[in-house]
Design an enzyme around this catalytic site. Structure first.
Site, mmCIF file in Angstrom:
data_model
loop_
_atom_site.group_PDB
_atom_site.id
_atom_site.type_symbol
_atom_site.label_atom_id
_atom_site.label_comp_id
_atom_site.label_asym_id
_atom_site.label_seq_id
_atom_site.Cartn_x
_atom_site.Cartn_y
_atom_site.Cartn_z
ATOM 1 N N SER A 17 0.812 -1.231 0.000
ATOM 2 C CA SER A 17 0.000 0.000 0.000
ATOM 3 C C SER A 17 0.843 1.278 0.000
ATOM 4 O O SER A 17 1.797 1.413 0.753
ATOM 5 C CB SER A 17 -0.919 0.009 1.227
ATOM 6 O OG SER A 17 -1.607 1.240 1.263
ATOM 7 N N THR A 64 -9.184 -1.450 2.493
ATOM 8 C CA THR A 64 -8.950 -1.943 1.134
ATOM 9 C C THR A 64 -9.278 -3.435 1.061
ATOM 10 O O THR A 64 -9.818 -4.013 2.014
ATOM 11 C CB THR A 64 -7.521 -1.547 0.678
ATOM 12 O OG1 THR A 64 -7.368 -1.912 -0.682
ATOM 13 C CG2 THR A 64 -6.424 -2.185 1.500
ATOM 14 N N LYS A 68 -13.875 -4.142 2.126
ATOM 15 C CA LYS A 68 -14.737 -2.969 1.917
ATOM 16 C C LYS A 68 -16.206 -3.241 2.255
ATOM 17 O O LYS A 68 -16.913 -2.368 2.735
ATOM 18 C CB LYS A 68 -14.608 -2.457 0.483
ATOM 19 C CG LYS A 68 -13.243 -1.842 0.223
ATOM 20 C CD LYS A 68 -13.139 -1.253 -1.161
ATOM 21 C CE LYS A 68 -11.712 -0.800 -1.418
ATOM 22 N NZ LYS A 68 -11.526 -0.190 -2.714
ATOM 23 N N ASN A 89 -14.649 2.550 1.799
ATOM 24 C CA ASN A 89 -13.182 2.536 1.866
ATOM 25 C C ASN A 89 -12.645 3.542 2.891
ATOM 26 O O ASN A 89 -11.441 3.640 3.076
ATOM 27 C CB ASN A 89 -12.555 2.800 0.491
ATOM 28 C CG ASN A 89 -12.675 4.259 0.083
ATOM 29 O OD1 ASN A 89 -13.534 4.978 0.579
ATOM 30 N ND2 ASN A 89 -11.811 4.685 -0.819
ATOM 31 N N GLY A 132 -16.130 -5.549 -6.626
ATOM 32 C CA GLY A 132 -16.243 -4.428 -5.696
ATOM 33 C C GLY A 132 -15.779 -3.123 -6.322
ATOM 34 O O GLY A 132 -16.343 -2.064 -6.045
ATOM 35 N N ALA A 133 -14.766 -3.185 -7.178
ATOM 36 C CA ALA A 133 -14.221 -1.973 -7.788
ATOM 37 C C ALA A 133 -15.296 -1.289 -8.642
ATOM 38 O O ALA A 133 -15.488 -0.080 -8.574
ATOM 39 C CB ALA A 133 -13.000 -2.317 -8.632
ATOM 40 N N THR A 155 -18.127 -13.250 -15.813
ATOM 41 C CA THR A 155 -19.353 -13.915 -15.362
ATOM 42 C C THR A 155 -20.503 -12.934 -15.627
ATOM 43 O O THR A 155 -20.745 -12.020 -14.829
ATOM 44 C CB THR A 155 -19.269 -14.227 -13.846
ATOM 45 O OG1 THR A 155 -17.966 -14.757 -13.567
ATOM 46 C CG2 THR A 155 -20.342 -15.177 -13.389
ATOM 47 N N MET A 222 -8.034 0.884 -13.647
ATOM 48 C CA MET A 222 -8.111 1.256 -12.229
ATOM 49 C C MET A 222 -6.938 0.680 -11.441
ATOM 50 O O MET A 222 -6.673 1.102 -10.324
ATOM 51 C CB MET A 222 -9.449 0.804 -11.632
ATOM 52 C CG MET A 222 -10.581 1.734 -12.073
ATOM 53 S SD MET A 222 -12.238 1.148 -11.674
ATOM 54 C CE MET A 222 -12.218 1.157 -9.916
HETATM 55 P P1 ATR Z 1 -12.557 -6.203 -6.649
HETATM 56 O O1 ATR Z 1 -13.218 -6.027 -5.316
HETATM 57 O O2 ATR Z 1 -11.128 -5.699 -6.665
HETATM 58 O O3 ATR Z 1 -13.359 -5.658 -7.783
HETATM 59 P P2 ATR Z 1 -13.473 -8.894 -7.130
HETATM 60 O O4 ATR Z 1 -14.748 -8.602 -6.448
HETATM 61 O O5 ATR Z 1 -12.788 -10.189 -6.869
HETATM 62 O O6 ATR Z 1 -12.383 -7.784 -6.824
HETATM 63 O O7 ATR Z 1 -13.716 -8.727 -8.707
HETATM 64 C C1 ATR Z 1 -12.717 -8.947 -9.621
HETATM 65 C C2 ATR Z 1 -13.264 -8.687 -11.033
HETATM 66 O O8 ATR Z 1 -12.235 -8.979 -11.966
HETATM 67 C C3 ATR Z 1 -14.455 -9.553 -11.405
HETATM 68 O O9 ATR Z 1 -15.271 -8.821 -12.293
HETATM 69 C C4 ATR Z 1 -13.762 -10.725 -12.120
HETATM 70 O O10 ATR Z 1 -14.603 -11.430 -13.011
HETATM 71 P P3 ATR Z 1 -15.598 -12.586 -12.430
HETATM 72 O O11 ATR Z 1 -16.738 -11.861 -11.784
HETATM 73 O O12 ATR Z 1 -15.996 -13.347 -13.624
HETATM 74 O O13 ATR Z 1 -14.771 -13.369 -11.450
HETATM 75 C C5 ATR Z 1 -12.706 -9.970 -12.880
HETATM 76 N N1 ATR Z 1 -11.547 -10.770 -13.301
HETATM 77 C C6 ATR Z 1 -10.532 -11.216 -12.528
HETATM 78 N N2 ATR Z 1 -9.598 -11.850 -13.287
HETATM 79 C C7 ATR Z 1 -10.044 -11.794 -14.571
HETATM 80 C C8 ATR Z 1 -9.532 -12.266 -15.829
HETATM 81 N N3 ATR Z 1 -8.378 -12.915 -15.923
HETATM 82 N N4 ATR Z 1 -10.269 -12.030 -16.938
HETATM 83 C C9 ATR Z 1 -11.442 -11.376 -16.870
HETATM 84 N N5 ATR Z 1 -11.973 -10.909 -15.723
HETATM 85 C C10 ATR Z 1 -11.299 -11.114 -14.587
#
Ligand code: ATR
Length: 278
Positions: A17, A64, A68, A89, A132-133, A155, A222
């Site tokens: 961080s 973080t 969150k 946050n 979450g982002a 997804t 981001m």
């Molecule tokens: P955060 O809180 O940082 O947003 P998260 O809730 O785990 O973390 O979400 C991660 C996001 O990145 C999700 O949209 C995830 O897609 P899924 O919902 O299908 O899991 C996406 N993501 C992570 N790795 C990926 C990859 N290699 N290709 C495409 N999407 C990815």
């Protein structure tokens, strides 16, 4: 001597961080004495760890990944943005009451609109990811009145769920909002493409066609890192007008937290320059 006010950033992992450095620079600039540390919290112990911190006199916390959502649940007073995102946050303890804010969205919008001088109004926006982002930034982006927002995700069901949370506001503001999967983008160009997935962290890039970006498009990741992210590399190959990482958003969201805690607005440009030069 009066003890400086105590602040922390809580997460897991937390070693990487930059928040302590950013807040120390803000404090120096504004002449406010604060102590800001990293607090590694075991998964499952958020409420215990944060309660202990505030019980020992802590004034504020940045929260973080992955806490969150728990920060939202822990708080007693919540801003509209927090209620909307169901994620926080920034926590502040005042007279024993814990209030919560989510400064991620405002940080992103400030970086795009003020620092990069890219107006979102009337533009077509594509957001990749539905975790979450995305939840934290969706409403602030909508409030900039783009022409449309499309949210796509590996997804697809999660993207559909997510846009339901802003459907009413979007209708009221006449902004077209749609959801889909990563492979549903058959045609059309976008003015602003935001990567809100965690894929850059693993240097993994999802399949996006290269003619997605309009001639003046901004591609915004981001995530940030020492090197180009896989998304900004893709954007450059796709001839994005500009491709930037999320360092500016990081500094702007921190500045908004600092403002909530200390009632002073720091100069974010100077801090960004320092971080970029490292
Ligand atoms: P955060 O809180 O940082 O947003 P998260 O809730 O785990 O973390 O979400 C991660 C996001 O990145 C999700 O949209 C995830 O897609 P899924 O919902 O299908 O899991 C996406 N993501 C992570 N790795 C990926 C990859 N290699 N290709 C495409 N999407 C990815």
């Amino acid at each position: 001597m009066v003890k400086p006010e105590q602040y922390v950033v809580i997460g897991n992992p937390i070693e990487h961080s930059k928040s302590p450095q950013i807040h120390s620079l803000f404090a120096q600039q504004t002449g406010i004495s604060i102590e800001y540390k990293k607090l590694l919290c075991p998964v499952g112990d958020f409420s215990k760890v944060v309660s202990e911190f505030f019980a020992s006199g802590g004034r504020g916390a940045n929260v973080t990944v992955p806490f969150k959502l728990e920060a939202y649940e822990f708080s007693t007073l919540r801003s509209t943005r927090v209620e909307h995102a169901k994620a926080a946050n920034t926590l502040l303890c005042k007279n024993g009451v814990i209030s919560a804010e989510n400064t991620d969205g405002i940080g992103l919008v400030r970086d795009i609109v003020d620092n990069l001088e890219f107006s979102i109004a009337g533009k077509s926006v594509l957001i990749v990811g539905s975790g979450g982002a995305t939840r934290g930034v969706l409403l602030p982006i909508l409030e900039e009145l783009p022409k449309s927002i499309r949210v796509i995700n590996r997804t697809p069901e999660k993207a559909h769920q997510l846009i339901k949370t802003i459907e009413v506001e979007a209708r009221g503001l006449a902004v077209d909002v749609v959801a889909g999967g990563l492979h549903d983008l058959h045609d059309g160009e976008f003015d602003l493409v935001v990567n809100a997935t965690s894929s850059s962290l693993s240097n993994d890039l999802f399949p996006l066609r290269t003619n997605l970006l309009g001639s003046k498009a901004l591609a915004y990741d981001m995530m940030y890192g020492k090197h180009e992210t896989s998304f900004t590399k893709w954007a450059q190959k796709s001839k994005a007008h500009r491709a930037v990482d999320g360092l500016g958003m990081l500094v702007e969201q921190a500045a908004e937290s600092f403002f909530l805690w200390c009632d002073k607005r720091p100069d974010t440009q100077t801090v960004m320059k320092i971080l970029r030069s490292e």
